[in-house]
Design a protein around this motif. Structure first.
Motif, PDB file in Angstrom:
ATOM      1  N   ALA A 150       0.839  -1.202   0.000  1.00 28.06           N
ATOM      2  CA  ALA A 150       0.000   0.000   0.000  1.00 28.06           C
ATOM      3  C   ALA A 150       0.870   1.247   0.000  1.00 28.06           C
ATOM      4  CB  ALA A 150      -0.921   0.019   1.212  1.00 28.06           C
ATOM      5  N   LEU A 151       0.551   2.152  -0.898  1.00 30.96           N
ATOM      6  CA  LEU A 151       1.087   3.510  -0.854  1.00 30.96           C
ATOM      7  C   LEU A 151       0.032   4.356  -0.165  1.00 30.96           C
ATOM      8  CD1 LEU A 151       2.669   4.012  -4.399  1.00 30.96           C
ATOM      9  CD2 LEU A 151       3.810   4.513  -2.229  1.00 30.96           C
ATOM     10  N   ASP A 152       0.421   5.049   0.893  1.00 34.24           N
ATOM     11  CA  ASP A 152      -0.578   5.703   1.732  1.00 34.24           C
ATOM     12  C   ASP A 152      -0.028   7.017   2.258  1.00 34.24           C
ATOM     13  OD1 ASP A 152      -2.929   6.010   3.147  1.00 34.24           O
ATOM     14  OD2 ASP A 152      -2.802   4.043   4.106  1.00 34.24           O
ATOM     15  N   ARG A 153      -0.895   8.006   2.378  1.00 37.72           N
ATOM     16  CA  ARG A 153      -0.450   9.243   3.015  1.00 37.72           C
ATOM     17  C   ARG A 153      -0.129   8.937   4.477  1.00 37.72           C
ATOM     18  NH1 ARG A 153      -4.732  12.629   5.336  1.00 37.72           N
ATOM     19  NH2 ARG A 153      -6.689  11.476   5.398  1.00 37.72           N
ATOM     20  N   SER A 154       0.777   9.666   5.041  1.00 39.82           N
ATOM     21  CA  SER A 154       1.360   9.310   6.337  1.00 39.82           C
ATOM     22  C   SER A 154       0.554   9.780   7.538  1.00 39.82           C
ATOM     23  CB  SER A 154       2.771   9.898   6.434  1.00 39.82           C
ATOM     24  OG  SER A 154       2.713  11.308   6.345  1.00 39.82           O
ATOM     25  N   GLY A 155      -0.647  10.237   7.327  1.00 39.70           N
ATOM     26  CA  GLY A 155      -1.445  10.776   8.412  1.00 39.70           C
ATOM     27  C   GLY A 155      -1.623  12.273   8.312  1.00 39.70           C
ATOM     28  N   ALA A 156      -0.790  12.922   7.485  1.00 36.11           N
ATOM     29  CA  ALA A 156      -0.950  14.360   7.267  1.00 36.11           C
ATOM     30  C   ALA A 156      -2.215  14.632   6.464  1.00 36.11           C
ATOM     31  CB  ALA A 156       0.265  14.914   6.529  1.00 36.11           C
ATOM     32  N   ALA A 157      -2.750  15.816   6.639  1.00 35.42           N
ATOM     33  CA  ALA A 157      -3.944  16.191   5.880  1.00 35.42           C
ATOM     34  C   ALA A 157      -3.602  16.323   4.403  1.00 35.42           C
ATOM     35  CB  ALA A 157      -4.503  17.507   6.409  1.00 35.42           C
ATOM     36  N   GLY A 158      -4.582  16.049   3.564  1.00 33.88           N
ATOM     37  CA  GLY A 158      -4.371  16.199   2.124  1.00 33.88           C
ATOM     38  C   GLY A 158      -4.170  14.871   1.424  1.00 33.88           C
ATOM     39  N   LEU A 159      -4.550  14.846   0.146  1.00 28.93           N
ATOM     40  CA  LEU A 159      -4.440  13.648  -0.662  1.00 28.93           C
ATOM     41  C   LEU A 159      -3.051  13.561  -1.292  1.00 28.93           C
ATOM     42  CD1 LEU A 159      -7.892  13.875  -2.492  1.00 28.93           C
ATOM     43  CD2 LEU A 159      -7.363  12.775  -0.298  1.00 28.93           C
ATOM     44  N   ILE A 160      -2.720  12.376  -1.804  1.00 28.95           N
ATOM     45  CA  ILE A 160      -1.489  12.217  -2.560  1.00 28.95           C
ATOM     46  C   ILE A 160      -1.842  11.814  -3.988  1.00 28.95           C
ATOM     47  CG2 ILE A 160       0.007  11.694  -0.605  1.00 28.95           C
ATOM     48  CD1 ILE A 160      -0.284   8.741  -1.223  1.00 28.95           C
ATOM     49  N   GLU A 161      -0.949  12.120  -4.893  1.00 28.43           N
ATOM     50  CA  GLU A 161      -1.153  11.860  -6.315  1.00 28.43           C
ATOM     51  C   GLU A 161      -0.220  10.719  -6.725  1.00 28.43           C
ATOM     52  OE1 GLU A 161      -1.569  14.550 -10.423  1.00 28.43           O
ATOM     53  OE2 GLU A 161      -0.597  15.358  -8.618  1.00 28.43           O
ATOM     54  N   ILE A 162      -0.816   9.605  -7.190  1.00 29.06           N
ATOM     55  CA  ILE A 162      -0.048   8.399  -7.471  1.00 29.06           C
ATOM     56  C   ILE A 162      -0.196   8.042  -8.947  1.00 29.06           C
ATOM     57  CG2 ILE A 162       0.361   5.988  -6.858  1.00 29.06           C
ATOM     58  CD1 ILE A 162      -1.195   6.574  -4.244  1.00 29.06           C
ATOM     59  N   GLU A 163       0.891   8.072  -9.659  1.00 30.69           N
ATOM     60  CA  GLU A 163       0.911   7.691 -11.070  1.00 30.69           C
ATOM     61  C   GLU A 163       1.160   6.187 -11.171  1.00 30.69           C
ATOM     62  OE1 GLU A 163       3.286   9.817 -14.472  1.00 30.69           O
ATOM     63  OE2 GLU A 163       4.524   8.203 -13.614  1.00 30.69           O
ATOM     64  N   VAL A 164       0.336   5.489 -11.967  1.00 28.53           N
ATOM     65  CA  VAL A 164       0.445   4.036 -12.104  1.00 28.53           C
ATOM     66  C   VAL A 164       0.590   3.660 -13.573  1.00 28.53           C
ATOM     67  CG1 VAL A 164      -0.711   1.809 -11.733  1.00 28.53           C
ATOM     68  CG2 VAL A 164      -0.900   3.621 -10.019  1.00 28.53           C
ATOM     69  N   VAL A 165       1.600   2.853 -13.853  1.00 24.61           N
ATOM     70  CA  VAL A 165       1.863   2.327 -15.189  1.00 24.61           C
ATOM     71  C   VAL A 165       1.860   0.810 -15.103  1.00 24.61           C
ATOM     72  CG1 VAL A 165       3.547   2.206 -17.065  1.00 24.61           C
ATOM     73  CG2 VAL A 165       3.212   4.363 -15.829  1.00 24.61           C
ATOM     74  N   VAL A 166       1.166   0.157 -16.033  1.00 26.62           N
ATOM     75  CA  VAL A 166       1.068  -1.306 -16.048  1.00 26.62           C
ATOM     76  C   VAL A 166       1.667  -1.827 -17.347  1.00 26.62           C
ATOM     77  CG1 VAL A 166      -0.480  -3.293 -15.984  1.00 26.62           C
ATOM     78  CG2 VAL A 166      -0.989  -1.275 -14.591  1.00 26.62           C
ATOM     79  N   ASN A 167       2.690  -2.663 -17.222  1.00 27.34           N
ATOM     80  CA  ASN A 167       3.392  -3.215 -18.392  1.00 27.34           C
ATOM     81  C   ASN A 167       3.806  -2.118 -19.379  1.00 27.34           C
ATOM     82  OD1 ASN A 167       3.205  -5.802 -17.401  1.00 27.34           O
ATOM     83  ND2 ASN A 167       1.460  -6.387 -18.685  1.00 27.34           N
ATOM     84  N   GLY A 168       4.251  -0.988 -18.831  1.00 33.13           N
ATOM     85  CA  GLY A 168       4.734   0.108 -19.663  1.00 33.13           C
ATOM     86  C   GLY A 168       3.669   1.038 -20.195  1.00 33.13           C
ATOM     87  N   THR A 169       2.398   0.736 -19.939  1.00 32.72           N
ATOM     88  CA  THR A 169       1.298   1.568 -20.428  1.00 32.72           C
ATOM     89  C   THR A 169       0.654   2.316 -19.266  1.00 32.72           C
ATOM     90  OG1 THR A 169       0.815   0.032 -22.232  1.00 32.72           O
ATOM     91  CG2 THR A 169      -0.923   1.570 -21.623  1.00 32.72           C
ATOM     92  N   PRO A 170       0.505   3.640 -19.347  1.00 35.72           N
ATOM     93  CA  PRO A 170      -0.135   4.389 -18.254  1.00 35.72           C
ATOM     94  C   PRO A 170      -1.560   3.884 -18.003  1.00 35.72           C
ATOM     95  CG  PRO A 170       0.979   5.882 -19.766  1.00 35.72           C
ATOM     96  CD  PRO A 170       0.998   4.532 -20.424  1.00 35.72           C
ATOM     97  N   LEU A 171      -1.870   3.655 -16.741  1.00 38.65           N
ATOM     98  CA  LEU A 171      -3.221   3.248 -16.361  1.00 38.65           C
ATOM     99  C   LEU A 171      -4.017   4.436 -15.843  1.00 38.65           C
ATOM    100  CD1 LEU A 171      -5.431   1.127 -15.696  1.00 38.65           C
ATOM    101  CD2 LEU A 171      -4.315   0.868 -13.458  1.00 38.65           C
ATOM    102  N   ASN A 172      -3.482   5.098 -14.803  1.00 38.72           N
ATOM    103  CA  ASN A 172      -4.231   6.196 -14.189  1.00 38.72           C
ATOM    104  C   ASN A 172      -3.291   6.968 -13.267  1.00 38.72           C
ATOM    105  OD1 ASN A 172      -6.419   7.815 -13.502  1.00 38.72           O
ATOM    106  ND2 ASN A 172      -7.128   6.442 -11.882  1.00 38.72           N
ATOM    107  N   THR A 173      -3.659   8.204 -12.991  1.00 43.26           N
ATOM    108  CA  THR A 173      -3.036   8.956 -11.913  1.00 43.26           C
ATOM    109  C   THR A 173      -4.093   9.154 -10.840  1.00 43.26           C
ATOM    110  OG1 THR A 173      -1.496  10.083 -13.406  1.00 43.26           O
ATOM    111  CG2 THR A 173      -1.883  11.091 -11.261  1.00 43.26           C
TER     112      THR A 173
END
Length: 295
Positions: A150-173
């Motif tokens: 799990a990639l997770d914010r550390s308890g601080a307020a606010g969201l985090i932006e996570i870029e995900v690529v699957v087999n070299g192809t962008p899936l979602n941010t």
């Protein structure tokens, strides 16, 4: 067969049934070893003779037996899996916790379980494991997971932006509290609590489940087990954690690439007669139970 015995020594209700099992093994002349903290606890409570505990105590249960009893809950079984490392020693989880999807032998069935084991009446399920690498320090607390990363914010307020690529192809941010990358085994753990699907253990799959995503159209997705998933948290002003089976490592640096793939090894769980994943779902999640309102 040599039985290795470990468990969670912080649970008060561990010791009485554990001592009964040890005395049963002694009476039947069966070979066993005790993880050192368990041997010490039994001796300190005068539940098993101190000399017997010393004779059977081992520091490394991974190399000492053919099958490992893990007394506790799911968390204890996960710790046992990581304690034994990447090997093929089968694990039998004995539930003295609350839910118990992995540790699904209830404590009052321990003698029936031993009878089945001695008769050879059991199966071993191979559970898919994930491994992770990164292109930057710090080192992880562990580099593989039975349930999830799990990639997770550390308890601080606010969201985090996570870029995900699957087999070299962008899936979602993902703009969210975090992202879970789960195995079928982990589908009934953290992923389930955040809205992910339940996946039967034999399915070859990996689940991506966002944690409280900002956009409601972003949903969990099930991917083939052999994909390569690359994630990175984009620049912001707060730290975040990368966790493996609940063990977290804090990161301050952003744009680190985390790569998650199928591991070369599996974790092997012992299944006794009458045990089935569907039975576990019915009993633990109370599927099919009708509420009686007395009317």
């Amino acid at each position: 067969m040599v039985y290795s015995i470990t468990g969670n020594p912080t649970k008060p209700n561990l010791w009485a049934p554990l001592s009964e099992l040890v005395h049963r093994l002694l009476d039947d002349g069966l070979d066993f070893v005790l993880h050192e903290p368990i041997a010490d606890g039994l001796a300190e409570r005068d539940l098993v003779d101190d000399a017997i505990c010393r004779d059977h105590a081992v520091r490394d249960i991974a190399e000492a037996g053919d099958l490992i009893f893990s007394f506790g809950g799911d968390g204890t079984l996960l710790r046992t899996a990581h304690l034994t490392g990447p090997n093929d020693t089968p694990l039998l989880g004995v539930n003295i916790g609350r839910l118990g999807f992995l540790a699904d032998i209830e404590i009052d069935r321990i003698h029936d379980a031993l009878d089945a084991l001695e008769a050879g009446d059991y199966d071993v399920e191979e559970r898919l494991v994930l491994e992770a690498t990164s292109d930057s320090p710090p080192a992880f607390d562990t580099e593989w997971a039975v349930n999830e990363f799990a990639l997770d914010r550390s308890g601080a307020a606010g969201l985090i932006e996570i870029e995900v690529v699957v087999n070299g192809t962008p899936l979602n941010t993902y703009w969210a509290d975090g992202l879970i990358i789960a195995t079928p085994t982990g589908s009934t753990a953290y992923s389930l609590s955040t809205g992910g699907p339940i996946i039967a253990p034999g399915v070859e799959a990996v689940i991506l489940t966002p944690i409280a995503p900002h956009t409601l159209t972003v949903r969990p997705i099930v991917l083939p087990a052999d994909v390569t998933i690359t994630c990175r948290v984009l620049e912001n002003d707060q730290p975040y954690v990368f966790a493996a089976d609940g063990r977290s490592t804090m990161f301050e640096e952003h744009a680190i690439r985390f790569t998650v793939e199928r591991a070369a090894h599996t974790v092997n769980l012992v299944k006794l007669p009458g045990q089935h994943f569907f039975h576990t779902l019915r009993s633990k999640l109370m599927w099919g139970v009708r509420r009686s309102d007395g009317g």
